[in-house]
Write a protein that holds these residues in place. Sequence first.
Motif, PDB file in Angstrom:
ATOM      1  N   UNK A 185      24.693  -6.367  -9.755  1.00 59.06           N
ATOM      2  CA  UNK A 185      24.154  -5.243  -8.990  1.00 59.06           C
ATOM      3  C   UNK A 185      23.724  -4.124  -9.926  1.00 59.06           C
ATOM      4  N   UNK A 186      22.459  -3.710  -9.803  1.00 58.44           N
ATOM      5  CA  UNK A 186      22.001  -2.524 -10.518  1.00 58.44           C
ATOM      6  C   UNK A 186      22.289  -1.308  -9.653  1.00 58.44           C
ATOM      7  N   UNK A 187      22.751  -0.258 -10.283  1.00 60.03           N
ATOM      8  CA  UNK A 187      23.129   0.951  -9.556  1.00 60.03           C
ATOM      9  C   UNK A 187      22.117   2.082  -9.751  1.00 60.03           C
ATOM     10  N   UNK A 188      21.779   2.367 -11.012  1.00 62.08           N
ATOM     11  CA  UNK A 188      20.856   3.460 -11.302  1.00 62.08           C
ATOM     12  C   UNK A 188      19.945   3.127 -12.477  1.00 62.08           C
TER      13      UNK A 188
ATOM     14  N   UNK B  75      20.178   2.661  -6.385  1.00 60.38           N
ATOM     15  CA  UNK B  75      20.098   1.435  -5.600  1.00 60.38           C
ATOM     16  C   UNK B  75      21.425   1.210  -4.887  1.00 60.38           C
ATOM     17  N   UNK B  76      21.447   1.189  -3.561  1.00 55.92           N
ATOM     18  CA  UNK B  76      22.711   1.009  -2.833  1.00 55.92           C
ATOM     19  C   UNK B  76      23.231  -0.417  -2.975  1.00 55.92           C
TER      20      UNK B  76
ATOM     21  N   UNK C  22      22.830  -1.536   4.186  1.00 50.92           N
ATOM     22  CA  UNK C  22      22.552  -0.541   5.232  1.00 50.92           C
ATOM     23  C   UNK C  22      21.569   0.523   4.755  1.00 50.92           C
ATOM     24  N   UNK C  23      21.810   1.032   3.549  1.00 50.42           N
ATOM     25  CA  UNK C  23      21.041   2.174   3.067  1.00 50.42           C
ATOM     26  C   UNK C  23      19.839   1.770   2.220  1.00 50.42           C
ATOM     27  N   UNK C  24      18.850   2.645   2.202  1.00 51.36           N
ATOM     28  CA  UNK C  24      17.628   2.408   1.442  1.00 51.36           C
ATOM     29  C   UNK C  24      17.771   2.927   0.011  1.00 51.36           C
TER      30      UNK C  24
ATOM     31  N   UNK D 218      12.842   4.510  -0.201  1.00 45.03           N
ATOM     32  CA  UNK D 218      12.062   3.281  -0.123  1.00 45.03           C
ATOM     33  C   UNK D 218      12.903   2.138   0.431  1.00 45.03           C
ATOM     34  N   UNK D 219      12.226   1.225   1.110  1.00 38.12           N
ATOM     35  CA  UNK D 219      12.893   0.024   1.619  1.00 38.12           C
ATOM     36  C   UNK D 219      13.453  -0.759   0.440  1.00 38.12           C
TER      37      UNK D 219
END
Length: 377
Positions: free
Chosen positions: A76-79, A272-273, A277-279, A300-301
Motif C-alpha cells: 500500500x502506498x500512503x503518500x 492515498x487511503x 471508502x475514501x477518495x 480524485x476517484x
Amino acid sequence: MNKTFKKNIGFLHLWLGLSSGLIVFIVALTGSILVFEDEIDAFVNPEFYQVSTLGTKKLPVDLYVDAIQKKYKITQFDRIQTYENPHRSVIITATNSDKNDQIFSVDPYTGKVLASITEKSRFFSVVLDLHRHLILGEVGKFITGCSCLIFVLMLLSGFILWWPKKIKNLKQRLSVKWSASFKRVNWDFHSTFGFYSFFILLIISLTGLTWSFKWFESGIYLLADGTTKKPSAKVENPTKIDPKSDRTFFYQNLFSKTDSLYKYKGDTQIRIPSDKINSIMVIKLNLEKSIPNISSIAYFDKYTGKLLKIRPYESLSNGDKVRRLIYPIHTGNIYGYPTKILAFIVCLFAVTLPITGLLIWLGRKKKKYVGINKTKS
C-alpha cells in the motif's frame, strides 16, 4: 493582592509543578529538538532531501512508484510528496509486506532510490512519539495532554506569583542578580525569565492542547464558526470495486490535474487511503504566501482518477483556516526563522523550569529543617 490568595496560588503552583515536572521536562526538551527538525534532518541525512545532479526533465512518478512496489514488496502506498524546488527529492511513504511503514527518497530525474528507512526507526519519528505520546500510545497522549493543561495553569499561577506587591519593586523582578548567592540566582532565573517567556510559552502550550483533547479542537471551531462540528476533510469514493482499467501514469495525471486547478507555485502531496471508502486527496501548498500551511485540495476517484471535488483555500471555513495555523504557531514556523529561533529558546528555557523549581522547593525544605534543629537545640 490578598496575602492568603497569593499563598494559595503558591501552594497550587508548587504541587502542580512537582506532579508534572518530569513530563514537562521531556515534552519541552523534545519540543525544542522538533523546532528545527527539517534543518537538522537535512544536514544529517542530505541524501534524503537533495539530488546530487539536476536532470533536464523529471520522470513521471508512476515509473519509480511501480519499480519501488516490485522491488520492496509494497502492499500500500500512503503518500507521494513532490517539491517545487528542483533540487529536492521526491518522498514516498508506503507499507511493505511486513506491515512496516517505509519512507523512500527518490531522484525525480533518474527514478533512483537515494535512501530508505522504516518510519519507526527514524530518529525524529521517535522524538515526535515521545513528545506527543511518551511512546505509550493513547495513555501517553492523555498524560502529556494533562501535563500540558497543568503547565498552562502553572504559567498563569507563576505570573500571579511574579507580580510585585509594589510597582517600585518591578525593576527588581525584571532582572537577575547574578552576583548574589546560587539560591538567589536560581530563584531570579526561574522567576524573571519565566516572565519574559510567559506569553510565548502560553501560546505554545495552548496550541499543543489541540492534539491531546477533542474538546479543545471543537472549541476552536465553536469560536470561529459558531459550531463544534468540524468540516470533514474526506470525500467518499464513488467507485467501490477496482475496474482494473488502464492506470498508465495514473499518479502523474493527478499531479498534472491539480497543477492545472491551482496554478500557483507549491509543493504537492498525494494521500492515498488504505480503505475502499475514501477518495484520493491531493494537497497543494501555496509557496507564494508569506504564512505557511495555506493549501488547496482536490479529490480524485481512487480507481479511475476522475476529479470528484475541489476545496480551494478560500472556500474553507474560518475554523479550518484557524486550525491550519495551529501547527506553524505551535512549532514557531509561523514567520520563518525569527519565530523558530524564539520558540527554540523559550522551549529550552522551559526545560530548566522543573529543575530550577525543584531547587527552589528543596532550598525552602532545607531552610525549614535547619530551623527545626536550632529550636530543638
